[in-house]
Design a protein around this motif. Structure first.
Motif, PDB file in Angstrom:
ATOM      1  N   ALA A  38      50.314  16.826  27.180  1.00  0.00           N
ATOM      2  CA  ALA A  38      49.464  16.909  28.370  1.00  0.00           C
ATOM      3  C   ALA A  38      49.528  15.643  29.216  1.00  0.00           C
ATOM      4  O   ALA A  38      49.379  15.691  30.445  1.00  0.00           O
ATOM      5  CB  ALA A  38      48.014  17.202  27.958  1.00  0.00           C
ATOM      6  N   GLU A  39      49.764  14.492  28.593  1.00  0.00           N
ATOM      7  CA  GLU A  39      49.771  13.229  29.332  1.00  0.00           C
ATOM      8  C   GLU A  39      50.967  13.099  30.269  1.00  0.00           C
ATOM      9  O   GLU A  39      50.870  12.429  31.309  1.00  0.00           O
ATOM     10  CB  GLU A  39      49.771  12.046  28.354  1.00  0.00           C
ATOM     11  CG  GLU A  39      48.496  11.892  27.549  1.00  0.00           C
ATOM     12  CD  GLU A  39      48.581  10.704  26.607  1.00  0.00           C
ATOM     13  OE1 GLU A  39      47.899   9.691  26.863  1.00  0.00           O
ATOM     14  OE2 GLU A  39      49.332  10.767  25.621  1.00  0.00           O
ATOM     15  N   ALA A  42      53.131  17.137  33.363  1.00  0.00           N
ATOM     16  CA  ALA A  42      53.073  17.410  34.805  1.00  0.00           C
ATOM     17  C   ALA A  42      54.097  16.590  35.577  1.00  0.00           C
ATOM     18  O   ALA A  42      54.828  17.113  36.431  1.00  0.00           O
ATOM     19  CB  ALA A  42      51.670  17.138  35.330  1.00  0.00           C
ATOM     20  N   GLY A  71      45.964  21.590  26.013  1.00  0.00           N
ATOM     21  CA  GLY A  71      45.972  22.101  27.378  1.00  0.00           C
ATOM     22  C   GLY A  71      47.325  22.031  28.068  1.00  0.00           C
ATOM     23  O   GLY A  71      47.408  22.242  29.284  1.00  0.00           O
ATOM     24  N   SER A  72      48.383  21.753  27.331  1.00  0.00           N
ATOM     25  CA  SER A  72      49.707  21.670  27.936  1.00  0.00           C
ATOM     26  C   SER A  72      50.125  22.982  28.595  1.00  0.00           C
ATOM     27  O   SER A  72      50.803  22.984  29.629  1.00  0.00           O
ATOM     28  CB  SER A  72      50.750  21.282  26.882  1.00  0.00           C
ATOM     29  OG  SER A  72      50.557  19.983  26.411  1.00  0.00           O
ATOM     30  N   GLU A  74      48.289  25.240  30.165  1.00  0.00           N
ATOM     31  CA  GLU A  74      47.678  25.388  31.478  1.00  0.00           C
ATOM     32  C   GLU A  74      48.322  24.462  32.503  1.00  0.00           C
ATOM     33  O   GLU A  74      48.512  24.826  33.668  1.00  0.00           O
ATOM     34  CB  GLU A  74      46.175  25.098  31.395  1.00  0.00           C
ATOM     35  CG  GLU A  74      45.358  26.151  30.648  1.00  0.00           C
ATOM     36  CD  GLU A  74      45.540  26.079  29.127  1.00  0.00           C
ATOM     37  OE1 GLU A  74      46.079  25.067  28.626  1.00  0.00           O
ATOM     38  OE2 GLU A  74      45.143  27.050  28.448  1.00  0.00           O
ATOM     39  N   ILE A  75      48.673  23.257  32.064  1.00  0.00           N
ATOM     40  CA  ILE A  75      49.331  22.306  32.960  1.00  0.00           C
ATOM     41  C   ILE A  75      50.684  22.845  33.406  1.00  0.00           C
ATOM     42  O   ILE A  75      51.049  22.767  34.592  1.00  0.00           O
ATOM     43  CB  ILE A  75      49.500  20.940  32.263  1.00  0.00           C
ATOM     44  CG1 ILE A  75      48.133  20.303  32.016  1.00  0.00           C
ATOM     45  CG2 ILE A  75      50.386  20.003  33.080  1.00  0.00           C
ATOM     46  CD1 ILE A  75      48.185  19.042  31.174  1.00  0.00           C
ATOM     47  N   ALA A  78      50.155  25.539  35.986  1.00  0.00           N
ATOM     48  CA  ALA A  78      49.615  24.987  37.234  1.00  0.00           C
ATOM     49  C   ALA A  78      50.684  24.250  38.033  1.00  0.00           C
ATOM     50  O   ALA A  78      50.623  24.207  39.270  1.00  0.00           O
ATOM     51  CB  ALA A  78      48.454  24.045  36.919  1.00  0.00           C
ATOM     52  N   GLU A  79      51.668  23.686  37.355  1.00  0.00           N
ATOM     53  CA  GLU A  79      52.716  22.932  38.039  1.00  0.00           C
ATOM     54  C   GLU A  79      53.901  23.800  38.461  1.00  0.00           C
ATOM     55  O   GLU A  79      54.874  23.302  39.021  1.00  0.00           O
ATOM     56  CB  GLU A  79      53.220  21.804  37.133  1.00  0.00           C
ATOM     57  CG  GLU A  79      52.193  20.727  36.850  1.00  0.00           C
ATOM     58  CD  GLU A  79      51.809  19.946  38.104  1.00  0.00           C
ATOM     59  OE1 GLU A  79      52.628  19.886  39.048  1.00  0.00           O
ATOM     60  OE2 GLU A  79      50.687  19.406  38.142  1.00  0.00           O
TER      61      GLU A  79
END
Length: 405
Positions: A38-39, A42, A71-72, A74-75, A78-79
């Motif tokens: 997640a960090e 994106a 949450g990876s 969802e990221i 979203a990207e």
């Protein structure tokens, strides 16, 4: 395929259709394995999409999730990336899933930790368009930033494994384990790669080389990853898995060459010591050395036999091409002459024992000098072992039908 995966694929297809992009128009797929990234996920997706836009490439980014809980997923959505789920855990399993889902003619794979140059896809795509099947990144030529690679990996692990890879598979690759590489999707899928862990990187290069694919490399950079947690890579465990896999795919280096060295080295030592003890400088060579030499001969012939059988199996399952390699020549010779040669060696070994018994009868048994009378029986043991193994090898090769390959 899971319901969630079908939903994500349908959504991605709808998005492409809305943008006027047909499936057949996709030239490049960028595949990233992901486990709790997640960090950095994106920024990796953005860099890849921006690079494709600058190059004028119609492409896609695929995130192959390996069970993230941060949450990876969802990221990724979203990207603007496509999200697929790898049911099997492991770096290789995630990449296999992502490559299988890719729709581009070419694929570029890279980690999702923001260490690889996803902003600069051009050199990889250029070589792929020019006809290369697999394009490896070379971090040592492109530049490794301070702190980007542990010293143990940079100065020992990577150079040693890369050297072994070049030696075993005859590929001009300076960075055998670079995680950023591009390839023609159809050519890599045809290899049917199987490993699920970090050794997937080694399997891809080794299997591509064995299949005769065109392999090239381009300089690429490596930066410190952007994660606050420790990397998934485990130095000694994963290094051993890479080495073990390289050896498994190269029975010649693991079995054949060592087998010849033991067979001829041990045989020469036995012949040298048959006449008596030898002195070289301050070193004495006698019965114990003869026993070690006889053991080496036995192990050597066994290793050669295993190398031939392993080669036959590798050809049968498609890992190696059926050419006139030394293993095939040995197999042909064993099929034609293995039984007769083995029986002659066996008889020679028995003759050694017979002559030793006859010579012992010339003196009283209680006056026998062990140091002088045991040498010929040791040679006899070596001949009998080699003879029996030669006969067995001939039968085993007959079962594998190596001579018809």
């Amino acid at each position: 395929m899971t319901i969630d995966q079908e939903t994500h694929l349908d959504s991605a297809s709808a998005a492409r259709a809305g943008a006027g992009i047909a499936v057949g128009q996709i030239e490049l797929s960028v595949v990233m394995p992901c486990l709790n990234e997640a960090e950095t996920l994106a920024v990796c997706i953005r860099k890849a999409l921006r690079s494709m836009e600058e190059l004028g490439v119609v492409g896609e980014v695929i995130v192959s999730d390996n069970g993230s809980t941060d949450g990876s997923q969802e990221i990724a959505l979203a990207e603007g990336a496509r999200l697929v789920h790898s049911e099997q855990r492991g770096y290789g399993a995630a990449l296999r899933t992502g490559i299988g889902a890719a729709e581009g003619e070419f694929v570029i794979m890279a980690d999702a930790d923001d260490s690889y140059a996803l902003h600069n896809l051009g050199p990889f795509l250029e070589r792929l368009r020019a006809g290369a099947d697999l394009v490896m990144g070379n971090r040592f030529k492109g530049g490794i930033e301070q702190g980007a690679m542990p010293p143990l990996h940079r100065w020992l692990g990577n150079p040693v494994l890369s050297f072994l890879g070049r030696t075993f598979f005859r590929v001009p690759i300076g960075d055998f384990h670079c995680g950023m590489r591009g390839f023609r999707r159809d050519r890599i899928l045809a290899l049917s790669l199987r490993t699920s862990g970090m050794e997937f990187a080694s399997e891809m290069v080794a299997r591509a080389a064995l299949a005769g694919l065109t392999i090239e490399e381009v300089p690429t950079t490596l930066a410190p990853d952007g994660r606050s947690r420790a990397p998934h890579l485990r130095t000694w465990r994963d290094g051993w898995r890479h080495l073990r896999f390289l050896l498994a795919l190269s029975p010649r280096w693991m079995l054949l060459y060592p087998g010849f060295a033991l067979l001829f080295g041990g045989g020469a030592m036995l012949a040298w010591l048959l006449g008596g003890a030898r002195q070289v400088g301050g070193l004495a060579f006698d019965l114990h050395t003869m026993l070690a030499a006889a053991t080496a001969v036995s192990i050597g012939i066994h290793a050669i036999a295993l190398a031939v059988v392993a080669h036959a199996h590798a050809v049968h399952v498609g890992l190696l091409r059926a050419d006139r390699r030394i293993e095939v020549r040995i197999a042909d010779l064993a099929l034609r002459r293995g039984v007769s040669t083995g029986l002659l060696l066996l008889l020679a070994g028995v003759a050694c024992f017979g002559y030793a018994l006859w010579s012992w009868e010339q003196v009283s048994f209680d006056q026998l000098d062990v140091a002088s009378t045991i040498r010929l029986p040791i040679v006899g043991v070596g001949l009998i072992v080699v003879g029996v193994q030669s006969v067995l090898l001939s039968f085993i090769i007959g079962l594998t039908r190596v001579g018809e390959l």
